[in-house]
Design a protein around this motif. Sequence first.
Motif, PDB file in Angstrom:
ATOM      1  N   VAL A  66      60.396  46.280  44.951  1.00 25.82           N
ATOM      2  CA  VAL A  66      61.249  45.632  43.947  1.00 25.82           C
ATOM      3  C   VAL A  66      60.967  46.250  42.579  1.00 25.82           C
ATOM      4  O   VAL A  66      60.110  47.126  42.428  1.00 25.82           O
ATOM      5  CB  VAL A  66      61.023  44.105  43.908  1.00 25.82           C
ATOM      6  N   SER A  67      61.653  45.772  41.575  1.00 25.97           N
ATOM      7  CA  SER A  67      61.515  46.280  40.214  1.00 25.97           C
ATOM      8  C   SER A  67      60.093  46.077  39.675  1.00 25.97           C
ATOM      9  O   SER A  67      59.511  44.998  39.810  1.00 25.97           O
ATOM     10  CB  SER A  67      62.505  45.546  39.300  1.00 25.97           C
ATOM     11  N   ILE A  68      59.562  47.106  39.043  1.00 25.04           N
ATOM     12  CA  ILE A  68      58.208  47.036  38.480  1.00 25.04           C
ATOM     13  C   ILE A  68      58.170  46.039  37.321  1.00 25.04           C
ATOM     14  O   ILE A  68      57.272  45.192  37.250  1.00 25.04           O
ATOM     15  CB  ILE A  68      57.728  48.431  38.027  1.00 25.04           C
ATOM     16  N   ALA A  69      59.140  46.132  36.415  1.00 24.47           N
ATOM     17  CA  ALA A  69      59.155  45.238  35.245  1.00 24.47           C
ATOM     18  C   ALA A  69      59.254  43.777  35.672  1.00 24.47           C
ATOM     19  O   ALA A  69      58.527  42.916  35.166  1.00 24.47           O
ATOM     20  CB  ALA A  69      60.311  45.604  34.323  1.00 24.47           C
ATOM     21  N   GLY A  70      60.139  43.504  36.604  1.00 14.99           N
ATOM     22  CA  GLY A  70      60.285  42.136  37.087  1.00 14.99           C
ATOM     23  C   GLY A  70      59.024  41.630  37.768  1.00 14.99           C
ATOM     24  O   GLY A  70      58.637  40.468  37.617  1.00 14.99           O
ATOM     25  N   SER A  71      58.348  42.497  38.518  1.00 15.28           N
ATOM     26  CA  SER A  71      57.119  42.097  39.203  1.00 15.28           C
ATOM     27  C   SER A  71      56.003  41.794  38.211  1.00 15.28           C
ATOM     28  O   SER A  71      55.242  40.839  38.397  1.00 15.28           O
ATOM     29  CB  SER A  71      56.654  43.199  40.159  1.00 15.28           C
ATOM     30  N   ILE A  72      55.900  42.616  37.192  1.00 11.30           N
ATOM     31  CA  ILE A  72      54.849  42.395  36.184  1.00 11.30           C
ATOM     32  C   ILE A  72      55.076  41.064  35.474  1.00 11.30           C
ATOM     33  O   ILE A  72      54.150  40.261  35.297  1.00 11.30           O
ATOM     34  CB  ILE A  72      54.782  43.572  35.193  1.00 11.30           C
ATOM     35  N   VAL A  73      56.311  40.804  35.064  1.00 14.64           N
ATOM     36  CA  VAL A  73      56.617  39.556  34.369  1.00 14.64           C
ATOM     37  C   VAL A  73      56.468  38.362  35.324  1.00 14.64           C
ATOM     38  O   VAL A  73      55.996  37.294  34.924  1.00 14.64           O
ATOM     39  CB  VAL A  73      58.019  39.610  33.738  1.00 14.64           C
ATOM     40  N   THR A  74      56.806  38.540  36.584  1.00 15.65           N
ATOM     41  CA  THR A  74      56.599  37.483  37.572  1.00 15.65           C
ATOM     42  C   THR A  74      55.117  37.166  37.720  1.00 15.65           C
ATOM     43  O   THR A  74      54.719  35.996  37.799  1.00 15.65           O
ATOM     44  CB  THR A  74      57.196  37.881  38.939  1.00 15.65           C
ATOM     45  N   MET A  75      54.276  38.203  37.752  1.00 15.15           N
ATOM     46  CA  MET A  75      52.831  37.976  37.835  1.00 15.15           C
ATOM     47  C   MET A  75      52.331  37.253  36.585  1.00 15.15           C
ATOM     48  O   MET A  75      51.451  36.390  36.682  1.00 15.15           O
ATOM     49  CB  MET A  75      52.086  39.295  38.027  1.00 15.15           C
ATOM     50  N   LEU A  76      52.863  37.582  35.422  1.00 11.73           N
ATOM     51  CA  LEU A  76      52.506  36.839  34.210  1.00 11.73           C
ATOM     52  C   LEU A  76      52.880  35.365  34.353  1.00 11.73           C
ATOM     53  O   LEU A  76      52.121  34.480  33.957  1.00 11.73           O
ATOM     54  CB  LEU A  76      53.187  37.433  32.972  1.00 11.73           C
ATOM     55  N   GLY A  77      54.058  35.117  34.923  1.00 10.71           N
ATOM     56  CA  GLY A  77      54.482  33.734  35.154  1.00 10.71           C
ATOM     57  C   GLY A  77      53.564  33.018  36.127  1.00 10.71           C
ATOM     58  O   GLY A  77      53.217  31.850  35.925  1.00 10.71           O
ATOM     59  N   ILE A  78      53.139  33.710  37.175  1.00 11.25           N
ATOM     60  CA  ILE A  78      52.214  33.111  38.145  1.00 11.25           C
ATOM     61  C   ILE A  78      50.871  32.839  37.494  1.00 11.25           C
ATOM     62  O   ILE A  78      50.284  31.771  37.665  1.00 11.25           O
ATOM     63  CB  ILE A  78      52.077  34.013  39.390  1.00 11.25           C
ATOM     64  N   PHE A  79      50.357  33.821  36.714  1.00  9.71           N
ATOM     65  CA  PHE A  79      49.091  33.622  36.000  1.00  9.71           C
ATOM     66  C   PHE A  79      49.191  32.450  35.031  1.00  9.71           C
ATOM     67  O   PHE A  79      48.258  31.671  34.890  1.00  9.71           O
ATOM     68  CB  PHE A  79      48.675  34.880  35.242  1.00  9.71           C
ATOM     69  N   PHE A  80      50.338  32.335  34.361  1.00  9.90           N
ATOM     70  CA  PHE A  80      50.527  31.220  33.434  1.00  9.90           C
ATOM     71  C   PHE A  80      50.526  29.887  34.181  1.00  9.90           C
ATOM     72  O   PHE A  80      49.894  28.929  33.745  1.00  9.90           O
ATOM     73  CB  PHE A  80      51.826  31.373  32.641  1.00  9.90           C
ATOM     74  N   ILE A  82      49.125  29.144  37.064  1.00 11.74           N
ATOM     75  CA  ILE A  82      47.761  28.845  37.510  1.00 11.74           C
ATOM     76  C   ILE A  82      46.915  28.394  36.333  1.00 11.74           C
ATOM     77  O   ILE A  82      46.169  27.419  36.425  1.00 11.74           O
ATOM     78  CB  ILE A  82      47.149  30.071  38.214  1.00 11.74           C
ATOM     79  N   SER A  83      47.034  29.104  35.209  1.00 20.33           N
ATOM     80  CA  SER A  83      46.257  28.748  34.017  1.00 20.33           C
ATOM     81  C   SER A  83      46.640  27.379  33.491  1.00 20.33           C
ATOM     82  O   SER A  83      45.784  26.636  33.012  1.00 20.33           O
ATOM     83  CB  SER A  83      46.459  29.797  32.922  1.00 20.33           C
ATOM     84  N   MET A  84      47.919  27.047  33.573  1.00 21.47           N
ATOM     85  CA  MET A  84      48.384  25.741  33.101  1.00 21.47           C
ATOM     86  C   MET A  84      47.747  24.607  33.889  1.00 21.47           C
ATOM     87  O   MET A  84      47.547  23.517  33.365  1.00 21.47           O
ATOM     88  CB  MET A  84      49.913  25.684  33.210  1.00 21.47           C
ATOM     89  N   GLY A  91      44.455  22.980  30.333  1.00 22.73           N
ATOM     90  CA  GLY A  91      45.091  22.812  31.629  1.00 22.73           C
ATOM     91  C   GLY A  91      45.380  21.359  31.962  1.00 22.73           C
ATOM     92  O   GLY A  91      44.847  20.437  31.344  1.00 22.73           O
ATOM     93  N   LEU A  92      46.216  21.168  32.950  1.00 19.88           N
ATOM     94  CA  LEU A  92      46.603  19.812  33.352  1.00 19.88           C
ATOM     95  C   LEU A  92      45.430  19.019  33.916  1.00 19.88           C
ATOM     96  O   LEU A  92      45.313  17.822  33.660  1.00 19.88           O
ATOM     97  CB  LEU A  92      47.735  19.887  34.385  1.00 19.88           C
ATOM     98  N   ILE A  93      44.555  19.678  34.658  1.00 16.22           N
ATOM     99  CA  ILE A  93      43.390  18.985  35.220  1.00 16.22           C
ATOM    100  C   ILE A  93      42.468  18.517  34.103  1.00 16.22           C
ATOM    101  O   ILE A  93      41.995  17.374  34.104  1.00 16.22           O
ATOM    102  CB  ILE A  93      42.649  19.892  36.218  1.00 16.22           C
ATOM    103  N   ALA A  94      42.215  19.381  33.129  1.00 15.88           N
ATOM    104  CA  ALA A  94      41.338  19.015  32.004  1.00 15.88           C
ATOM    105  C   ALA A  94      41.948  17.882  31.187  1.00 15.88           C
ATOM    106  O   ALA A  94      41.241  16.965  30.759  1.00 15.88           O
ATOM    107  CB  ALA A  94      41.076  20.221  31.115  1.00 15.88           C
ATOM    108  N   ARG A  95      43.248  17.934  30.985  1.00  9.14           N
ATOM    109  CA  ARG A  95      43.911  16.861  30.232  1.00  9.14           C
ATOM    110  C   ARG A  95      43.849  15.530  30.969  1.00  9.14           C
ATOM    111  O   ARG A  95      43.637  14.480  30.352  1.00  9.14           O
ATOM    112  CB  ARG A  95      45.358  17.234  29.947  1.00  9.14           C
ATOM    113  N   ALA A  96      44.027  15.568  32.282  1.00 11.08           N
ATOM    114  CA  ALA A  96      43.947  14.332  33.069  1.00 11.08           C
ATOM    115  C   ALA A  96      42.537  13.754  33.010  1.00 11.08           C
ATOM    116  O   ALA A  96      42.368  12.538  32.897  1.00 11.08           O
ATOM    117  CB  ALA A  96      44.356  14.601  34.515  1.00 11.08           C
ATOM    118  N   ARG A  97      41.529  14.632  33.071  1.00 11.88           N
ATOM    119  CA  ARG A  97      40.139  14.157  32.962  1.00 11.88           C
ATOM    120  C   ARG A  97      39.872  13.531  31.605  1.00 11.88           C
ATOM    121  O   ARG A  97      39.220  12.490  31.521  1.00 11.88           O
ATOM    122  CB  ARG A  97      39.182  15.334  33.165  1.00 11.88           C
TER     123      ARG A  97
END
Length: 181
Positions: A66-80, A82-84, A91-97
């Motif tokens: 697939v497209s390299i640019a789209g994959s890189i931005v998709t990975m950024l979205g996945i990292f975001f 997970i980080s959220m 993060g949501l877990i820290a806020r809930a705690r």
Amino acid sequence: LMVVVSFTTVVAFEVVGSIMVVGLIVGPAVIASLYTKRLWLMLIMAPLAGIAASLTGYSASHYFDVSIAGSIVTMLGIFFAISMIIAPGGGLIARARRKKNLISNACVNMLLVHLWQHETLGDAAEENQQRTIAAHLNWEPDIMQSVIRMGTDQKFIDIQTNGIIQLLPAGVNRARKALER
């Protein structure tokens, strides 16, 4: 610095496209800001997040063809995403705690103020029993037991053999501080 960023952005829009430029400018900075609020640490973490997203996105684009640019931005979205969820600062877990701890502390403070008020009025023998307190504060039995457990663990209260909850000196101090706020 502003001129260099502007020039790079304009050139990058033409070369790789708007999605990748916006994603690579915003994504790593947002991911880094979820983990820290210190600028110098963000300046280290953001490029690392961008590099990690670029490497994994490039590998994913070759694997899935697939497209390299789209994959890189998709990975950024996945990292975001997970980080959220898992980021210790934002993060949501820290806020809930944090929310749970705030509610627990508020309940303990409410109990301590209630006990202290009745001890100063002289009607502690009747009013500082578990069933009376639960009725006055409108707490379910499991909440009452949880708050009492927290209070005894923190050495704020002691339960006497006749069922009366007695404030300890640390509990009196905490009740006073709660009323001062």
